[in-house]
Every structure is written in C-alpha cells, then in structure tokens.
Enzyme design. Structure first.
Site, PDB file in Angstrom:
ATOM      1  CB  SER A 179      -1.393   0.102   0.661  1.00  0.00           C
ATOM      2  OG  SER A 179      -1.510  -1.030   1.487  1.00  0.00           O
ATOM      3  CB  SER A 206      -1.087  -3.460   3.649  1.00  0.00           C
ATOM      4  OG  SER A 206      -2.434  -3.044   3.739  1.00  0.00           O
ATOM      5  CE  LYS A 220      -3.378  -3.700  -0.192  1.00  0.00           C
ATOM      6  NZ  LYS A 220      -3.495  -3.692   1.273  1.00  0.00           N
TER       7      LYS A 220
END
Length: 482
Positions: free
Chosen positions: A314, A128, A131
């Site tokens: 997230s 993640s 992102k």
C-alpha cells in the site's frame, strides 16, 4: 441415507444393533477381538497415522495465483452461491463496531451476478482501495512489461552531467540489483558507468551534477492531502525520480521523508560518482541535458512488478508516481489532475462506469475521493476474469490473508482464521474509514469478488477490521451453491 431426516441416522443404527440375536452378537465380538490381536502382531497397524483428508486444490496456497486466463485453479462446474444464503451470512458478520456504516457487494466473478448488495452503488471514501483503480489503469496504459529509464545525460558543458528522471521512484543507492523491485536500478551502477564514459571522453572534472525532474509537472504536493499525513511520512512531494519510493532508507517505512526527492537523489548520485573516483563539485542544481548524449542509463523493475509492490505494501508515493506515468501514456498532463483523469479514462475503456466517481488522488489519502463498492468489485472482476490478460499480472500483488503484505498480521483469531491463506484483498485504512476489496474461491470452487467499505467509523475500533475479515472468511468457507 437419502431421505433420512436430522437424527435419523443414529436411530437407524440403534435399530440395526437391536435386531442382532445373541449368537450373532457374540460372533461380531469375537471377530473384533481377533482383529485386535492381529493388529498387535503387525507392528504399526494400529499406530499408523490416518491419511490427511483431501483438500481441494483451490483451498491450498498455490505457488502462483494466476496465469493469462485468470485465477488458478478453479472448478468450471462449481455452483454459483445462492444469494439469499450469502446475504444471510454477511448480514450477521458485516456490522460496524460502534458508529458508522459498512456498504458492500459480492459478485460471481464469471457471470457478474450480484450475490450480496448493501448500498453497493453508494459513493464512499475508499482509502487505499483507490490503488486498485491505479493498478488497472497503469497496466492498461503502460503495459505490464514496460520499464522506466533513468539516464545520465551530457550537457553543452562537458564538465556537467544531468541525472534525468524517467519515472522510477524505486531507485537504490547501491549497485543495480536485477532480482529486486526496489533497487532494480542503482545509483552506484549509474555512477560507475558515468565515470567510465567521462574517462573515455577525456573529461577530468571537477564535474557538476544537475538533475532534471521535469517529466512530472504541476504542484509536487497534492492540496487534497492532510499536512499531518505528510508530516507523518504517509507520503511526500512527488518528483520523477526518487530513492526508496521517496524515503531516506528502504528499511525505515515511517517518519519524515525527503521533501525534494529529486535533489536528494542527485546528491546521492554525486556521492557515488565521487566514490567511483570522479572529482565532483559540491552541491547539485536543476538543469537540462542533451537527449542525444546518454552517458549511462538504468532501467526500473517492470510495471507489473511495481504494481504488485504498490498493492502488497500500500505504497502511496509509488501509487502517485504510477498515476503520473499513466497520465503521460494517456495523453494527459503528468499532474495530479492528469493522473485522476487518466485513471477515469482507462476504467471507462474497460466498461466500468465512472460518472459518479469523485477522484482527488490515485493513492487514497484524500478524503475527497468517492467510489462505490460496486465499482471496486467491477475492477477486481476485470483483474480476475475480464477480457484483458495484462490485468492478470495484478493478482499476485493482492495481500494474502495472514501471510503477506498489509494482511500478514490479520486473520489470526478464531473468528477469521478460516480465511487465512484463502482471502486475497486490498486493504484501506484512514481515521474513520476501513475498506477491503478482493477475491476468494469458495468451498465449492467458485470465484467470488467482493468489496466492503466502512465510513464514519469510530477511530481505532478494532471490531471493524474483524467484521470485514470475518465476512471475507465466511465467503471462503461458504459452500452455498444451489
């Protein structure tokens, strides 16, 4: 005590007392007794608490993390850490728990000087941390104050209304909440405004509800994702409008999700329209409205607010929606491939090398993603202190160690607690992947950016997160300036 070697201060004090003659020593004792007696005559003199030691402003939790100039507050004269000292500290802490390896880099945010480099240019699966790339690209392409509009359009048939997606996947089922990010635009408010517009036009119904989700094109489900992750509710097929970031409820963050969020949202809108007193035909269908005939509209939270929510929690579904909107604003098709192309395009405009990157999605679920720790550190550096103030708005979305978002339950043990409230970083976790990229102001007041990425790790080995958290904490407490 300049020039005194280790241990010299104590021996010097002993020598000084040894030189005192007995009369002088007796005088000192009498003065001490007098001081004690005097203190006893003044209530609270001995029991008054000592003032708390002064804590530098950059080591306190600020009300706001940044302004247009960057992270606040900072010392302009703070020394840059000595690279050898930073490397020595991190070599002792940044170790995998079992199998695998951890790459990493630490840079001085202001100058870009590399203070620690362990395979920093090697491609890694970032989870993640992807992102962060999406955050920067979205803010650059769309602008932090932009909003997405969900509209209810009339059609050629007066008894048909078309709920038209504009990219807002954070719609709420109830009334619009101006203070919220998720639920800033609410279906109940849209329905009430639509009911009023229909009444004013003399349309009595029954009303057919259609939905137009054509803003996003291509396959709704990314073929690079594991179907097990989809079944577990990590994400869902993507459409240009959704309730609760593609969930049945804003409060239920795990488990199955709607597989067609556009139809699910349209049905919820039809229910709210009926609750507003409109006769509604059963079922919903896809269709097109007339852009010139807007019956009602509701605006999302700002892009910067959505980016902050994406980073803090997230949120995979939200990340992909922002990626599609970034694609559209960048002249790309609003598909998964268009989103990755737009992210690469916008990073290139910031001067961040992208040739070695391999991007399969913009949320980080795909194992095919390959990005280096150096590239993540450069992205964080662009956010904290780069030339574009619009990117500063992402700073408040970084989880704060031990306090917010995906770091709220970390930095609680003795080995990492010194970083609590100080480390601000985006997390990333897949089965054999753990990543942590962010920024910290060290004990000297110097802003540092870092990225640690572990690949091939033993699934579930608790020591890997601890190793990264401890390493970031070491940076926070480091007074390593030369």
């Amino acid at each position: 005590m300049k020039g005194i070697k280790k241990g010299d201060a104590r021996s010097g004090l002993s020598v000084a007392w040894g030189r005192l003659k007995w009369p002088a020593l007796l005088a000192v004792v009498l003065l001490c007794v007098a001081a004690v007696v005097t203190a006893g005559m003044v209530p609270g003199l001995l029991t008054a608490p000592k003032p708390a030691p002064s804590v530098p402003s950059w080591q306190q939790e600020p009300a706001r993390l940044s302004d247009a100039s960057g992270v606040l507050p900072l010392s302009n004269d703070a020394p840059i850490p000595v690279a050898a000292d930073v490397s020595r500290l991190l070599d002792a802490t940044l170790k995998p728990d079992g199998a695998g390896s951890i790459s990493g880099v630490v840079m001085d945010a202001s100058t870009g000087k590399v203070l620690f480099d362990r395979d920093a240019n090697g491609n890694r699966i970032p989870a993640s941390n992807m992102k962060l790339l999406t955050a920067v690209a979205s803010l650059k392409a769309l602008g932090p104050e932009s909003r997405f509009t969900t509209r209810v359009l009339a059609s050629d048939n007066p008894s048909t209304v078309v709920l038209t997606g504009g990219g807002d996947v954070l719609l709420g089922a109830s009334s619009s909440d101006p203070a919220a990010v998720m639920g800033r635009a609410g279906l109940a408010s849209l329905a009430a405004d639509t009911a009023a517009a229909l009444a004013q036009a003399g349309v009595k119904g029954p009303i057919t509800v259609q939905v137009d989700d054509s803003l996003f094109t291509g396959a709704p489900l990314n073929p690079a994702w594991s179907l097990d992750d989809v079944a577990a509710g990590e994400t869902a097929p993507l459409f240009s409008l959704a309730l609760n970031s593609g969930r049945y409820s804003a409060n239920v963050l795990t488990g199955p999700r709607p597989q067609d969020s556009a139809v699910t949202t349209a049905q919820a809108f039809a229910d709210q329209l009926a609750a507003a007193g409109v006769a509604v035909s059963p079922g919903v269908e896809r269709g097109k409205g007339l852009p010139a005939k807007v019956l009602a509209a509701a605006e999302s939270a700002t892009v910067s607010e959505q980016v902050d929510l994406m980073l803090e929690t997230s949120d995979n579904f939200l990340a992909e929606a922002l990626g599609r909107m970034t694609a559209g604003a960048s002249g790309q098709e609003a598909t998964y491939d268009g989103a990755t192309a737009a992210v690469r395009q916008r990073l290139g405009e910031l001067g961040i090398a992208t040739d070695s990157m391999q991007l399969a999605d913009v949320s980080g679920l795909a194992l095919e993603n390959q990005v280096s720790a150096r590239q993540f550190a450069e992205v964080v550096r662009a956010i904290t202190s780069g030339p574009e103030p619009a990117l500063r708005t992402a700073l408040d979305g970084f989880p704060v160690a031990g306090l917010t978002g995906t770091l709220d339950d970390r930095y609680v043990d003795a080995g990492t607690a010194e970083g609590a409230g100080l480390v601000r970083a985006k997390t990333g976790t897949l089965n054999t992947v753990i990543a942590l990229s962010g920024y910290v102001v060290d004990a000297d007041g110097r802003l540092l950016v870092f990225s640690f990425i572990g690949n091939g790790l033993d699934p579930g080995a608790a020591g890997n997160k601890v190793a990264m958290d401890r390493s970031a904490s070491v940076l926070a407490s480091c007074g390593c300036g030369g």
